[in-house]
Design an enzyme around this catalytic site. Structure first.
Site, mmCIF file in Angstrom:
data_model
loop_
_atom_site.group_PDB
_atom_site.id
_atom_site.type_symbol
_atom_site.label_atom_id
_atom_site.label_comp_id
_atom_site.label_asym_id
_atom_site.label_seq_id
_atom_site.Cartn_x
_atom_site.Cartn_y
_atom_site.Cartn_z
ATOM 1 C CB THR A 35 -19.086 1.557 -15.517
ATOM 2 O OG1 THR A 35 -18.268 1.992 -14.422
ATOM 3 C CG2 THR A 35 -18.236 0.735 -16.479
ATOM 4 C CG ASP A 36 -20.348 7.205 -13.445
ATOM 5 O OD1 ASP A 36 -20.234 7.130 -14.698
ATOM 6 O OD2 ASP A 36 -20.043 8.225 -12.790
ATOM 7 C CD GLU A 159 -19.440 17.509 -6.698
ATOM 8 O OE1 GLU A 159 -19.252 16.899 -5.632
ATOM 9 O OE2 GLU A 159 -18.598 17.540 -7.611
ATOM 10 C CG ASP A 171 -16.189 10.992 -6.742
ATOM 11 O OD1 ASP A 171 -15.936 9.871 -7.216
ATOM 12 O OD2 ASP A 171 -15.972 12.065 -7.345
HETATM 13 P P1 ADP Z 1 -11.655 16.963 -7.368
HETATM 14 O O1 ADP Z 1 -12.894 16.475 -6.687
HETATM 15 O O2 ADP Z 1 -11.125 16.013 -8.380
HETATM 16 O O3 ADP Z 1 -10.579 17.369 -6.399
HETATM 17 P P2 ADP Z 1 -13.418 19.066 -8.166
HETATM 18 O O4 ADP Z 1 -13.311 20.140 -9.167
HETATM 19 O O5 ADP Z 1 -14.575 18.152 -8.225
HETATM 20 O O6 ADP Z 1 -12.047 18.277 -8.181
HETATM 21 O O7 ADP Z 1 -13.449 19.728 -6.706
HETATM 22 C C1 ADP Z 1 -12.423 20.609 -6.293
HETATM 23 C C2 ADP Z 1 -13.024 21.823 -5.601
HETATM 24 O O8 ADP Z 1 -13.557 21.462 -4.292
HETATM 25 C C3 ADP Z 1 -11.996 22.886 -5.281
HETATM 26 O O9 ADP Z 1 -11.747 23.687 -6.424
HETATM 27 C C4 ADP Z 1 -12.712 23.653 -4.171
HETATM 28 O O10 ADP Z 1 -13.690 24.523 -4.711
HETATM 29 C C5 ADP Z 1 -13.442 22.564 -3.408
HETATM 30 N N1 ADP Z 1 -12.644 22.137 -2.234
HETATM 31 C C6 ADP Z 1 -12.110 20.919 -2.015
HETATM 32 N N2 ADP Z 1 -11.428 20.898 -0.835
HETATM 33 C C7 ADP Z 1 -11.537 22.132 -0.299
HETATM 34 C C8 ADP Z 1 -11.046 22.787 0.897
HETATM 35 N N3 ADP Z 1 -10.299 22.118 1.794
HETATM 36 N N4 ADP Z 1 -11.379 24.081 1.109
HETATM 37 C C9 ADP Z 1 -12.142 24.737 0.233
HETATM 38 N N5 ADP Z 1 -12.624 24.194 -0.902
HETATM 39 C C10 ADP Z 1 -12.320 22.921 -1.191
HETATM 40 MG MG MG Z 2 -14.780 16.160 -7.608
#
Ligand code: ADP
Ligand code: MG
Length: 383
Positions: A35-36, A159, A171
């Site tokens: 929906t976003d 992002e 988010d």
């Molecule tokens: P989601 O948001 O569903 O977890 P995403 O693909 O949007 O999946 O984001 C995940 C990515 O965010 C990871 O692959 C990494 O690159 C980054 N990330 C998240 N937490 C950390 C962390 N603690 N340290 C380094 N990178 C992180």
């Molecule tokens: Mg994400």
């Protein structure tokens, strides 16, 4: 497990100074899927899993970031970051700092340690959690305290433009503006929101199907163009329909026959999902858990049948949940084609529910699911 003391200690050992530490939560969306981008409604809650960001200033002109999760460090001149940050974890924190500085916040050179316990890439938004934790840490050094809505928008921008992921605002917004023991109904167009209480005898049980079907990315694009096609047809009759959010079920009854069947069903999902999402916030506000559970079941059916964004494993997880004691409502959450289901469960039965759901799912799929229990957590804050 988040370990504030441990992160402080590791940061001090690595960088030689006592840090200020900030925590930002991950999230689960209770209802309101796809929906976003139609300008509609979502209703996420922040969860007990999050990311810590520990920060201290430096005097050598550099931005140095260590991730406990990846056991890796990156180091750049504060005004010489790579052009874009796609494809590496450091893109998220670097993007936030770059966007903050471009927006006029005087983030000085710094050392940053991040540690998260949101499962990475599972649809619980570890990305927004690292972004918002980094933003609070960087803004602390910049001695600035902008409105939470602005922080959310800047993190989304990081992002979108630096990491290169075309994500909506949900988010980052819930990480910035959530409240303990509440879900947040967000109007994705106006960014107006209201909190709806989640009673403390209700637990969030998040079940990771452990599958993400490879065609998910392509299907996401197809859904977006189907929705746009349907919106255009409705707009040709009623020009005030800018986004599908502006259309009603009556519009669909009048002009849906002009759409291909798949387009009609995608539009019907989004139009009815917006109604369900607002009704779900009303049900929570009224303490009507039965109504909320019914709305979640209807949302799952619509996501599965009209939007065709579920998958066999997610349907099995939702069906299994429906037969277990303590369930209030269950549905597939997130972008679809795998990922996690969200279950609202009576708190006193949640441990047993989680165990039985895991066992049922394994019996039917031979997959060992990860099941996370949480309550609705607070927004990002200093710790
Ligand atoms: P989601 O948001 O569903 O977890 P995403 O693909 O949007 O999946 O984001 C995940 C990515 O965010 C990871 O692959 C990494 O690159 C980054 N990330 C998240 N937490 C950390 C962390 N603690 N340290 C380094 N990178 C992180
Ligand atoms: Mg994400």
């Amino acid at each position: 497990m988040l370990d504030v003391k441990g992160v402080k200690k590791k940061h001090a050992e690595r960088f030689g100074a006592e840090p200020a530490v900030f925590l930002a939560p991950g999230r689960v969306n209770l209802i309101g899927e796809h929906t976003d981008y139609a300008g509609g409604f979502v209703m996420p809650a922040a969860i007990d899993f999050g990311t810590l960001a520990a920060i201290t200033p430096r005097d050598d002109g550099r931005a140095v970031i260590w991730s406990e999760n990846y056991q890796e460090q990156v180091s750049h001149q504060i005004d010489g970051f790579p052009k874009n940050g796609g494809g590496h974890w450091s893109g998220y924190p670097l993007g936030v700092v770059k966007i903050l500085r471009e927006a006029g916040f005087a983030v000085p050179p710094f050392s940053l340690t991040v540690q998260g316990d949101v499962p990475l890439g599972a649809g619980l938004s570890s990305s927004a959690s690292i972004e918002v934790a980094t933003a609070l840490a960087a803004l602390h050094l910049a001695k600035s305290d902008p409105a939470r809505e602005q922080i959310a928008k800047l993190c989304q921008r990081a992002e979108n433009v630096y990491v290169g992921a075309n994500v909506g605002i949900m988010d980052q917004f819930i990480a910035c503006a959530g409240a303990e023991n509440h879900a947040l109904l967000l109007d994705c167009r106006s960014l107006e929101y209201r909190l709806a209480p989640i009673p403390n005898n209700v637990s969030l049980v998040i079940a990771n199907t452990m599958v993400k079907h490879a065609h998910a990315g392509g299907e996401y694009g197809i859904r977006r163009s189907e929705v746009e096609e349907g919106t255009e047809i409705l707009r040709s009759h009623r020009p005030e329909i800018i986004l599908l959010r502006d259309a009603t079920t009556q519009d669909l009854e009048k002009w849906g026959a002009e759409m291909p069947d798949n387009v009609l069903r995608r539009c019907r999902h989004i139009i009815t999902e917006n109604l369900r999402t607002v009704a779900a916030a009303d049900a929570l506000a009224a303490g009507n858990m039965k109504k909320l559970g019914d709305l979640m079941a209807a949302a799952h059916a619509s996501y599965r049948d009209d939007f065709e964004a579920s998958c066999e494993e997610a349907d099995i997880m939702v069906e299994a949940a429906q037969r277990l004691p303590g369930l209030i409502g269950a549905r597939l959450t997130g972008g679809g084609f795998g990922g996690c289901t969200v279950n609202l469960v009576q708190a006193d039965l949640a441990v047993d529910f989680a165990r039985r759901l895991h066992d049922e799912y394994r019996a039917r799929t031979a997959i060992d699911a990860e099941i996370y229990r949480s309550h609705a957590s607070a927004a990002a804050h200093a710790v």
